[in-house]
Design a protein around this motif. Structure first.
Motif, PDB file in Angstrom:
ATOM      1  N   ILE A  24      41.411   0.548  95.099  1.00 20.31           N
ATOM      2  CA  ILE A  24      41.302  -0.911  95.273  1.00 20.31           C
ATOM      3  C   ILE A  24      42.630  -1.579  94.936  1.00 20.31           C
ATOM      4  CG2 ILE A  24      40.231  -3.007  94.335  1.00 20.31           C
ATOM      5  CD1 ILE A  24      37.625  -1.290  94.041  1.00 20.31           C
ATOM      6  N   GLY A  25      43.228  -1.189  93.821  1.00 20.85           N
ATOM      7  CA  GLY A  25      44.497  -1.789  93.412  1.00 20.85           C
ATOM      8  C   GLY A  25      45.651  -1.419  94.332  1.00 20.85           C
ATOM      9  N   TYR A  26      45.741  -0.142  94.690  1.00 16.06           N
ATOM     10  CA  TYR A  26      46.888   0.345  95.472  1.00 16.06           C
ATOM     11  C   TYR A  26      46.811  -0.079  96.931  1.00 16.06           C
ATOM     12  CZ  TYR A  26      50.415   3.689  97.143  1.00 16.06           C
ATOM     13  OH  TYR A  26      51.511   4.280  97.715  1.00 16.06           O
ATOM     14  N   SER A  27      45.687   0.167  97.566  1.00 15.19           N
ATOM     15  CA  SER A  27      45.572  -0.148  98.998  1.00 15.19           C
ATOM     16  C   SER A  27      44.998  -1.533  99.248  1.00 15.19           C
ATOM     17  CB  SER A  27      44.698   0.891  99.703  1.00 15.19           C
ATOM     18  OG  SER A  27      45.355   2.134  99.714  1.00 15.19           O
ATOM     19  N   GLY A  28      43.986  -1.900  98.463  1.00 17.73           N
ATOM     20  CA  GLY A  28      43.341  -3.183  98.696  1.00 17.73           C
ATOM     21  C   GLY A  28      44.163  -4.370  98.231  1.00 17.73           C
ATOM     22  N   LEU A  29      44.721  -4.263  97.022  1.00 18.42           N
ATOM     23  CA  LEU A  29      45.470  -5.383  96.452  1.00 18.42           C
ATOM     24  C   LEU A  29      46.988  -5.176  96.560  1.00 18.42           C
ATOM     25  CD1 LEU A  29      43.277  -5.905  93.253  1.00 18.42           C
ATOM     26  CD2 LEU A  29      43.187  -7.188  95.408  1.00 18.42           C
ATOM     27  N   HIS A  30      47.413  -4.027  97.076  1.00 23.07           N
ATOM     28  CA  HIS A  30      48.820  -3.696  97.310  1.00 23.07           C
ATOM     29  C   HIS A  30      49.668  -3.722  96.034  1.00 23.07           C
ATOM     30  CE1 HIS A  30      47.825  -3.749 101.509  1.00 23.07           C
ATOM     31  NE2 HIS A  30      47.289  -4.946 101.354  1.00 23.07           N
ATOM     32  N   TRP A  31      49.051  -3.251  94.936  1.00 23.43           N
ATOM     33  CA  TRP A  31      49.797  -3.108  93.694  1.00 23.43           C
ATOM     34  C   TRP A  31      50.694  -1.885  93.790  1.00 23.43           C
ATOM     35  CZ3 TRP A  31      45.225  -3.337  89.666  1.00 23.43           C
ATOM     36  CH2 TRP A  31      44.681  -4.624  89.654  1.00 23.43           C
ATOM     37  N   ASN A  32      51.713  -1.856  92.978  1.00 21.99           N
ATOM     38  CA  ASN A  32      52.524  -0.668  92.806  1.00 21.99           C
ATOM     39  C   ASN A  32      51.603   0.453  92.315  1.00 21.99           C
ATOM     40  OD1 ASN A  32      54.087   1.160  90.785  1.00 21.99           O
ATOM     41  ND2 ASN A  32      55.697   0.206  92.015  1.00 21.99           N
ATOM     42  N   TRP A  33      51.866   1.711  92.726  1.00 25.17           N
ATOM     43  CA  TRP A  33      50.986   2.821  92.355  1.00 25.17           C
ATOM     44  C   TRP A  33      50.812   2.929  90.843  1.00 25.17           C
ATOM     45  CZ3 TRP A  33      52.043   6.958  89.243  1.00 25.17           C
ATOM     46  CH2 TRP A  33      53.388   7.187  88.933  1.00 25.17           C
ATOM     47  N   LEU A  34      51.859   2.609  90.093  1.00 23.18           N
ATOM     48  CA  LEU A  34      51.799   2.741  88.642  1.00 23.18           C
ATOM     49  C   LEU A  34      50.786   1.770  88.030  1.00 23.18           C
ATOM     50  CD1 LEU A  34      52.985   4.098  86.119  1.00 23.18           C
ATOM     51  CD2 LEU A  34      54.713   2.287  86.092  1.00 23.18           C
ATOM     52  N   TYR A  35      50.796   0.527  88.468  1.00 22.66           N
ATOM     53  CA  TYR A  35      49.854  -0.466  87.929  1.00 22.66           C
ATOM     54  C   TYR A  35      48.422  -0.178  88.368  1.00 22.66           C
ATOM     55  CZ  TYR A  35      54.187  -2.839  86.830  1.00 22.66           C
ATOM     56  OH  TYR A  35      55.430  -3.141  86.347  1.00 22.66           O
ATOM     57  N   ALA A  36      48.271   0.261  89.594  1.00 25.10           N
ATOM     58  CA  ALA A  36      46.936   0.632  90.077  1.00 25.10           C
ATOM     59  C   ALA A  36      46.406   1.826  89.283  1.00 25.10           C
ATOM     60  CB  ALA A  36      46.982   0.956  91.568  1.00 25.10           C
ATOM     61  N   LYS A  37      47.275   2.773  88.996  1.00 26.50           N
ATOM     62  CA  LYS A  37      46.890   3.959  88.219  1.00 26.50           C
ATOM     63  C   LYS A  37      46.530   3.580  86.790  1.00 26.50           C
ATOM     64  CE  LYS A  37      46.919   8.592  87.675  1.00 26.50           C
ATOM     65  NZ  LYS A  37      45.766   8.679  86.795  1.00 26.50           N
ATOM     66  N   LEU A  38      47.312   2.699  86.187  1.00 23.32           N
ATOM     67  CA  LEU A  38      47.006   2.240  84.827  1.00 23.32           C
ATOM     68  C   LEU A  38      45.634   1.581  84.754  1.00 23.32           C
ATOM     69  CD1 LEU A  38      50.414   0.773  83.624  1.00 23.32           C
ATOM     70  CD2 LEU A  38      49.116   2.579  82.503  1.00 23.32           C
ATOM     71  N   ALA A  39      45.341   0.717  85.711  1.00 21.60           N
ATOM     72  CA  ALA A  39      44.033   0.050  85.732  1.00 21.60           C
ATOM     73  C   ALA A  39      42.905   1.069  85.881  1.00 21.60           C
ATOM     74  CB  ALA A  39      43.979  -0.978  86.866  1.00 21.60           C
ATOM     75  N   GLY A  40      43.080   2.019  86.790  1.00 19.12           N
ATOM     76  CA  GLY A  40      42.079   3.063  86.975  1.00 19.12           C
ATOM     77  C   GLY A  40      41.903   3.913  85.733  1.00 19.12           C
ATOM     78  N   ASP A  41      43.006   4.210  85.041  1.00 21.13           N
ATOM     79  CA  ASP A  41      42.930   5.024  83.829  1.00 21.13           C
ATOM     80  C   ASP A  41      42.159   4.327  82.710  1.00 21.13           C
ATOM     81  OD1 ASP A  41      44.249   7.174  84.928  1.00 21.13           O
ATOM     82  OD2 ASP A  41      46.197   6.659  84.070  1.00 21.13           O
TER      83      ASP A  41
END
Length: 117
Positions: A12-29
């Motif tokens: 959702i963060g990486y593809s849906g909201l176009h966040w940098n992979w690092l921030y999307a990964k942090l949120a998922g973690d």
């Protein structure tokens, strides 16, 4: 639990909201680790004797996941650096951590000396 929720939040963060992979990964973690602790502690390694040591168990879980954070991000960063999508990197990393975490959870994080064989 971690993989499904973490991967979903990452996607959702990486593809849906176009966040940098690092921030999307942090949120998922953050979401994945929290749910994973609850599942591991109260279902997979449920033991009433661990209630007496809840702070120690949670502390060991946190220490392990800080170490895991570094290893996980190095795996995904390294794979991304050679052209492998973070989505594939997430799967590769999850495969490694399936075995790695089980051993650490079983013999250190949720270890109960009283029930040791």
């Amino acid at each position: 639990m971690y993989f499904v929720t973490g991967y979903t939040i990452f996607a959702i963060g990486y593809s849906g909201l176009h966040w940098n992979w690092l921030y999307a990964k942090l949120a998922g973690d953050v979401v994945g680790w929290t749910l994973n602790y609850l599942v591991q502690r109260y279902w997979a390694f449920n033991n009433k004797d661990l209630k007496k040591h809840e702070a120690g168990t949670a502390g060991r879980y946190l220490v392990l996941n800080v170490v895991n954070l570094g290893i996980d991000y190095l795996i995904i960063w390294g794979l991304k650096g050679i052209g492998i999508s973070p989505y594939i990197g997430f799967f590769i990393s999850a495969g490694f951590f399936t075995v790695w975490n089980y051993l650490w959870y079983r013999f250190w994080v949720f270890y109960n000396k009283r029930n040791a064989t």
